[in-house]
Design an enzyme around this catalytic site. Structure first.
Site, mmCIF file in Angstrom:
data_model
loop_
_atom_site.group_PDB
_atom_site.id
_atom_site.type_symbol
_atom_site.label_atom_id
_atom_site.label_comp_id
_atom_site.label_asym_id
_atom_site.label_seq_id
_atom_site.Cartn_x
_atom_site.Cartn_y
_atom_site.Cartn_z
ATOM 1 N N SER A 140 0.870 -1.191 0.000
ATOM 2 C CA SER A 140 0.000 0.000 0.000
ATOM 3 C C SER A 140 0.897 1.229 0.000
ATOM 4 O O SER A 140 2.023 1.195 0.524
ATOM 5 C CB SER A 140 -0.870 0.012 1.261
ATOM 6 O OG SER A 140 -1.401 1.308 1.490
ATOM 7 N N TYR A 153 -1.918 -1.134 10.333
ATOM 8 C CA TYR A 153 -2.106 -1.522 8.929
ATOM 9 C C TYR A 153 -0.937 -1.011 8.084
ATOM 10 O O TYR A 153 -0.328 -1.761 7.319
ATOM 11 C CB TYR A 153 -3.436 -0.958 8.403
ATOM 12 C CG TYR A 153 -3.660 -1.206 6.932
ATOM 13 C CD1 TYR A 153 -4.071 -2.451 6.472
ATOM 14 C CD2 TYR A 153 -3.458 -0.189 5.995
ATOM 15 C CE1 TYR A 153 -4.275 -2.682 5.116
ATOM 16 C CE2 TYR A 153 -3.664 -0.410 4.643
ATOM 17 C CZ TYR A 153 -4.070 -1.652 4.200
ATOM 18 O OH TYR A 153 -4.262 -1.883 2.866
#
Ligand SMILES: NC(=O)c1ccc[n+]([C@@H]2O[C@H](COP(=O)([O-])OP(=O)(O)OC[C@H]3O[C@@H](n4cnc5c(N)ncnc54)[C@H](OP(=O)(O)O)[C@@H]3O)[C@@H](O)[C@H]2O)c1
Length: 262
Positions: A140, A153
């Site tokens: 990401s 995350y």
């Protein structure tokens, strides 16, 4: 099961980015192994793709937070016919480190860190033995922007970037290509599962999932190691990489840096 293009094993193939990878890889002629928890959803996707493309598709239901299920997928990779692994399964959290307890924190690390590590290792060994292939890890942009999110995350995704860059360097002379994809915010169910309303995002912030995967495959075809579909100015990433690599020779010294001496 073996086609001329090869066999691709896609984790998190029941929805979102993984389902689009399955579609695009089937259209490229890959036979598929689909992995996720939702067997019925994968069966429906497989049926549609078989009739559209004629490729062979195997569905393996697995919860990649469970040791036994990860071991099952490792064994599938060791069978020796998978030529492309897409480590895509992942989750975000509702809230951050302060709002989640031990079970949720352990769960995200199991799915986003432990499982792709185990599967990358299993695939790398099998691909070297087979004489080549590729591993795609879905990280990401938050790997590069921890301040934009809650830390857990984004930390799992930074781990995957680090692992992938290290693996790419180790495997490049062994015929195994490693690509790490850094999507920005992408329209999938992930956000709703994490309690976030994508309709509240600013205009121009969210990429369509088909655009994201198609861009990632352009990067794959160009044999990129790091692919960042939303980043318009590639020079920004290259500058960061160069600064990091320039610092590298100075990061381990017998002498303490002057500013830390009393
Ligand atoms: N969407 C974004 O904005 C975005 C941005 C950057 C990176 N990513 C990354 O992209 C990847 C795919 O996410 P997505 O956006 O496509 O999310 P998604 O639509 O929620 O899909 C997640 C996939 O992972 C599977 N999965 C979830 N928990 C699992 C488990 N315990 N075991 C096995 N499979 C599991 C889900 O299938 P089942 O529920 O059937 O198990 C589903 O197929 C993730 O790694 C995510 O971190 C997403």
């Amino acid at each position: 099961m073996a086609s001329s293009t090869g066999v691709a094993l896609v984790t998190g193939a029941s929805a979102g980015i993984g389902a689009v990878y399955a579609d695009r890889l089937a259209k490229r002629g890959y036979d598929l192994v689909l992995v996720a928890r939702d067997r019925a959803r994968m069966a429906t996707l497989a049926e549609g793709l078989r009739s559209k493309t004629g490729v062979a598709i195997e569905v393996i239901p697995a919860d990649l937070t469970l040791e036994g299920d990860v071991a099952k997928i490792e064994q599938r990779l060791a069978a020796g016919d998978v030529t492309l692994l897409v480590n895509n399964a992942g989750m975000s959290l509702k809230g951050g480190i302060l709002e989640n307890g031990a079970p949720e924190l352990s769960r995200i690390i199991a799915l986003n860190v432990a499982a792709p590590t185990r599967l990358t290792a299993a695939a790398a060994k099998a691909l070297i033995a087979q004489g080549g292939g590729a591993i795609v890890n879905i990280s990401s942009v938050l790997a590069l922007a921890p301040e934009m999110f809650e830390g857990v995350y984004s930390g799992t995704k930074a781990y995957l970037l680090n692992l992938s860059q290290a693996m790419a360097a180790q495997l490049k002379d062994k015929g195994v290509h490693v690509q790490v994809v850094l999507p920005g915010a992408t329209r999938t169910e992930l956000w709703e599962k994490a309690g976030r309303d994508i309709n509240s995002f600013p205009d121009g912030f969210l990429m369509e999932v088909s655009d994201m995967v198609d861009a990632a495959l352009v990067g794959f075809d160009q044999r990129e190691t790091v692919t960042i579909p939303p980043l318009a100015d590639e020079a920004q990433f290259i500058t960061m990489q160069q600064a990091r690599l320039a610092m590298a020779p100075n990061l381990s010294k017998s002498e303490v840096a002057a500013r830390y001496r009393r």
